[in-house]
Design a protein around this motif. Sequence first.
Motif, PDB file in Angstrom:
ATOM      1  N   THR A  18      10.665   5.938   0.122  1.00 37.72           N
ATOM      2  CA  THR A  18       9.669   4.919  -0.205  1.00 37.72           C
ATOM      3  C   THR A  18      10.352   3.562  -0.371  1.00 37.72           C
ATOM      4  O   THR A  18       9.882   2.545   0.156  1.00 37.72           O
ATOM      5  CB  THR A  18       8.895   5.301  -1.482  1.00 37.72           C
ATOM      6  OG1 THR A  18       8.193   6.523  -1.242  1.00 37.72           O
ATOM      7  CG2 THR A  18       7.917   4.215  -1.896  1.00 37.72           C
ATOM      8  N   GLU A  19      11.466   3.551  -1.074  1.00 33.59           N
ATOM      9  CA  GLU A  19      12.225   2.314  -1.267  1.00 33.59           C
ATOM     10  C   GLU A  19      12.739   1.763   0.064  1.00 33.59           C
ATOM     11  O   GLU A  19      12.651   0.558   0.328  1.00 33.59           O
ATOM     12  CB  GLU A  19      13.404   2.618  -2.202  1.00 33.59           C
ATOM     13  CG  GLU A  19      14.320   1.458  -2.474  1.00 33.59           C
ATOM     14  CD  GLU A  19      15.502   1.899  -3.336  1.00 33.59           C
ATOM     15  OE1 GLU A  19      16.634   1.472  -3.026  1.00 33.59           O
ATOM     16  OE2 GLU A  19      15.304   2.651  -4.307  1.00 33.59           O
ATOM     17  N   LYS A  22       9.919   0.181   2.112  1.00 38.87           N
ATOM     18  CA  LYS A  22       9.605  -1.170   1.631  1.00 38.87           C
ATOM     19  C   LYS A  22      10.623  -2.174   2.154  1.00 38.87           C
ATOM     20  O   LYS A  22      10.262  -3.298   2.521  1.00 38.87           O
ATOM     21  CB  LYS A  22       9.566  -1.190   0.110  1.00 38.87           C
ATOM     22  CG  LYS A  22       8.349  -0.487  -0.464  1.00 38.87           C
ATOM     23  CD  LYS A  22       8.371  -0.478  -1.977  1.00 38.87           C
ATOM     24  CE  LYS A  22       7.177   0.288  -2.514  1.00 38.87           C
ATOM     25  NZ  LYS A  22       7.192   0.357  -3.979  1.00 38.87           N
ATOM     26  N   LYS A  23      11.871  -1.778   2.194  1.00 40.13           N
ATOM     27  CA  LYS A  23      12.918  -2.661   2.706  1.00 40.13           C
ATOM     28  C   LYS A  23      12.696  -2.949   4.193  1.00 40.13           C
ATOM     29  O   LYS A  23      12.800  -4.096   4.639  1.00 40.13           O
ATOM     30  CB  LYS A  23      14.287  -2.017   2.490  1.00 40.13           C
ATOM     31  CG  LYS A  23      15.445  -2.875   2.900  1.00 40.13           C
ATOM     32  CD  LYS A  23      16.773  -2.188   2.562  1.00 40.13           C
ATOM     33  CE  LYS A  23      17.942  -3.085   2.879  1.00 40.13           C
ATOM     34  NZ  LYS A  23      19.212  -2.472   2.472  1.00 40.13           N
ATOM     35  N   ILE A  25       9.861  -2.785   5.835  1.00 46.69           N
ATOM     36  CA  ILE A  25       8.660  -3.613   5.951  1.00 46.69           C
ATOM     37  C   ILE A  25       8.997  -5.066   5.637  1.00 46.69           C
ATOM     38  O   ILE A  25       8.544  -5.981   6.336  1.00 46.69           O
ATOM     39  CB  ILE A  25       7.531  -3.081   5.033  1.00 46.69           C
ATOM     40  CG1 ILE A  25       7.027  -1.725   5.555  1.00 46.69           C
ATOM     41  CG2 ILE A  25       6.385  -4.082   4.929  1.00 46.69           C
ATOM     42  CD1 ILE A  25       6.164  -0.965   4.565  1.00 46.69           C
ATOM     43  N   TRP A  26       9.791  -5.283   4.615  1.00 49.94           N
ATOM     44  CA  TRP A  26      10.188  -6.649   4.250  1.00 49.94           C
ATOM     45  C   TRP A  26      10.837  -7.344   5.451  1.00 49.94           C
ATOM     46  O   TRP A  26      10.513  -8.485   5.761  1.00 49.94           O
ATOM     47  CB  TRP A  26      11.140  -6.618   3.051  1.00 49.94           C
ATOM     48  CG  TRP A  26      11.489  -7.971   2.539  1.00 49.94           C
ATOM     49  CD1 TRP A  26      10.822  -8.690   1.593  1.00 49.94           C
ATOM     50  CD2 TRP A  26      12.594  -8.789   2.953  1.00 49.94           C
ATOM     51  NE1 TRP A  26      11.443  -9.904   1.392  1.00 49.94           N
ATOM     52  CE2 TRP A  26      12.538  -9.989   2.210  1.00 49.94           C
ATOM     53  CE3 TRP A  26      13.627  -8.620   3.868  1.00 49.94           C
ATOM     54  CZ2 TRP A  26      13.476 -11.009   2.366  1.00 49.94           C
ATOM     55  CZ3 TRP A  26      14.552  -9.641   4.017  1.00 49.94           C
ATOM     56  CH2 TRP A  26      14.467 -10.818   3.272  1.00 49.94           C
ATOM     57  N   ARG A  29       8.301  -7.944   8.384  1.00 56.46           N
ATOM     58  CA  ARG A  29       7.347  -9.018   8.068  1.00 56.46           C
ATOM     59  C   ARG A  29       7.950 -10.403   8.259  1.00 56.46           C
ATOM     60  O   ARG A  29       7.236 -11.388   8.252  1.00 56.46           O
ATOM     61  CB  ARG A  29       6.836  -8.865   6.642  1.00 56.46           C
ATOM     62  CG  ARG A  29       5.897  -7.666   6.499  1.00 56.46           C
ATOM     63  CD  ARG A  29       5.329  -7.581   5.134  1.00 56.46           C
ATOM     64  NE  ARG A  29       4.418  -8.716   4.948  1.00 56.46           N
ATOM     65  CZ  ARG A  29       3.890  -9.036   3.785  1.00 56.46           C
ATOM     66  NH1 ARG A  29       4.171  -8.347   2.709  1.00 56.46           N
ATOM     67  NH2 ARG A  29       3.072 -10.058   3.693  1.00 56.46           N
ATOM     68  N   TRP A  47       4.752  -6.943  11.590  1.00 53.79           N
ATOM     69  CA  TRP A  47       4.238  -5.881  10.734  1.00 53.79           C
ATOM     70  C   TRP A  47       2.712  -5.810  10.836  1.00 53.79           C
ATOM     71  O   TRP A  47       2.139  -4.723  10.920  1.00 53.79           O
ATOM     72  CB  TRP A  47       4.685  -6.079   9.290  1.00 53.79           C
ATOM     73  CG  TRP A  47       4.112  -5.067   8.354  1.00 53.79           C
ATOM     74  CD1 TRP A  47       3.237  -5.287   7.340  1.00 53.79           C
ATOM     75  CD2 TRP A  47       4.359  -3.650   8.354  1.00 53.79           C
ATOM     76  NE1 TRP A  47       2.915  -4.105   6.707  1.00 53.79           N
ATOM     77  CE2 TRP A  47       3.600  -3.085   7.312  1.00 53.79           C
ATOM     78  CE3 TRP A  47       5.141  -2.804   9.126  1.00 53.79           C
ATOM     79  CZ2 TRP A  47       3.605  -1.724   7.029  1.00 53.79           C
ATOM     80  CZ3 TRP A  47       5.147  -1.446   8.844  1.00 53.79           C
ATOM     81  CH2 TRP A  47       4.391  -0.911   7.814  1.00 53.79           C
ATOM     82  N   ARG A 117       7.399   7.409   7.408  1.00 54.30           N
ATOM     83  CA  ARG A 117       6.938   6.712   6.204  1.00 54.30           C
ATOM     84  C   ARG A 117       6.329   5.357   6.557  1.00 54.30           C
ATOM     85  O   ARG A 117       5.338   4.936   5.969  1.00 54.30           O
ATOM     86  CB  ARG A 117       8.088   6.511   5.217  1.00 54.30           C
ATOM     87  CG  ARG A 117       8.734   7.770   4.723  1.00 54.30           C
ATOM     88  CD  ARG A 117       7.765   8.605   3.877  1.00 54.30           C
ATOM     89  NE  ARG A 117       8.393   9.819   3.433  1.00 54.30           N
ATOM     90  CZ  ARG A 117       8.832  10.038   2.199  1.00 54.30           C
ATOM     91  NH1 ARG A 117       8.698   9.098   1.281  1.00 54.30           N
ATOM     92  NH2 ARG A 117       9.399  11.182   1.896  1.00 54.30           N
ATOM     93  N   LEU A 118       6.936   4.665   7.524  1.00 54.43           N
ATOM     94  CA  LEU A 118       6.392   3.370   7.944  1.00 54.43           C
ATOM     95  C   LEU A 118       5.015   3.527   8.570  1.00 54.43           C
ATOM     96  O   LEU A 118       4.116   2.715   8.326  1.00 54.43           O
ATOM     97  CB  LEU A 118       7.331   2.677   8.929  1.00 54.43           C
ATOM     98  CG  LEU A 118       8.571   2.037   8.337  1.00 54.43           C
ATOM     99  CD1 LEU A 118       9.382   1.359   9.437  1.00 54.43           C
ATOM    100  CD2 LEU A 118       8.230   1.046   7.257  1.00 54.43           C
ATOM    101  N   GLU A 121       2.525   3.952   5.775  1.00 49.89           N
ATOM    102  CA  GLU A 121       2.271   2.648   5.132  1.00 49.89           C
ATOM    103  C   GLU A 121       1.394   1.772   6.023  1.00 49.89           C
ATOM    104  O   GLU A 121       0.464   1.124   5.548  1.00 49.89           O
ATOM    105  CB  GLU A 121       3.586   1.934   4.815  1.00 49.89           C
ATOM    106  CG  GLU A 121       4.406   2.583   3.734  1.00 49.89           C
ATOM    107  CD  GLU A 121       3.749   2.543   2.367  1.00 49.89           C
ATOM    108  OE1 GLU A 121       3.083   1.533   2.043  1.00 49.89           O
ATOM    109  OE2 GLU A 121       3.896   3.528   1.627  1.00 49.89           O
ATOM    110  N   ARG A 125      -2.635   0.317   5.295  1.00 53.11           N
ATOM    111  CA  ARG A 125      -2.747  -1.116   5.002  1.00 53.11           C
ATOM    112  C   ARG A 125      -4.151  -1.626   5.323  1.00 53.11           C
ATOM    113  O   ARG A 125      -4.724  -1.318   6.357  1.00 53.11           O
ATOM    114  CB  ARG A 125      -1.729  -1.892   5.823  1.00 53.11           C
ATOM    115  CG  ARG A 125      -1.737  -3.366   5.490  1.00 53.11           C
ATOM    116  CD  ARG A 125      -0.461  -4.019   5.863  1.00 53.11           C
ATOM    117  NE  ARG A 125      -0.523  -5.433   5.553  1.00 53.11           N
ATOM    118  CZ  ARG A 125      -0.322  -6.397   6.436  1.00 53.11           C
ATOM    119  NH1 ARG A 125      -0.035  -6.092   7.685  1.00 53.11           N
ATOM    120  NH2 ARG A 125      -0.381  -7.649   6.083  1.00 53.11           N
TER     121      ARG A 125
END
Length: 136
Positions: A18-19, A22-23, A25-26, A29, A47, A117-118, A121, A125
């Motif tokens: 999960t962490e 998020k990285k 995705i950051w 984006r 993204w 996982r991506l 997510e 969204r």
Amino acid sequence: MASGLLKVVWKFSNDRFTEMAKKAIWHIRRIGASGIHGDDFEYKTLWDEFCHETQYGDFDLDAWEQTIHPFCAEIISRLPETEKQLLFFGTEEDWDDEVEDEVPIDDDALTKELMSRLRVEAGNRDLSRFEGGEFS
């Protein structure tokens, strides 16, 4: 392996993936939209477009996989070997609990898990804020 320990490994792996998602995705984006949807949507980032493709795409997801894959592979490649080994046990459901000497390190399998996982997510969204498109 004791079931309590296995639960801790699965929890650690879930939290860590999960962490890492998020990285990823950051980073994704921070890349401007490709414009693949023209003026139909007001997507600003890659993204945004990946989320659209995941939710509505009748498009070439293989191309999107190739676009997003390097971000995931880079994150996985930077992990220490011991962490990769631990994540292996947290992602493999059919692993042989009699692993004796070497715990496998499979960057491809870990990258595949991170990609999964991506996609989750991206699929969850809310894209309703992007006006002007057929799906808004």
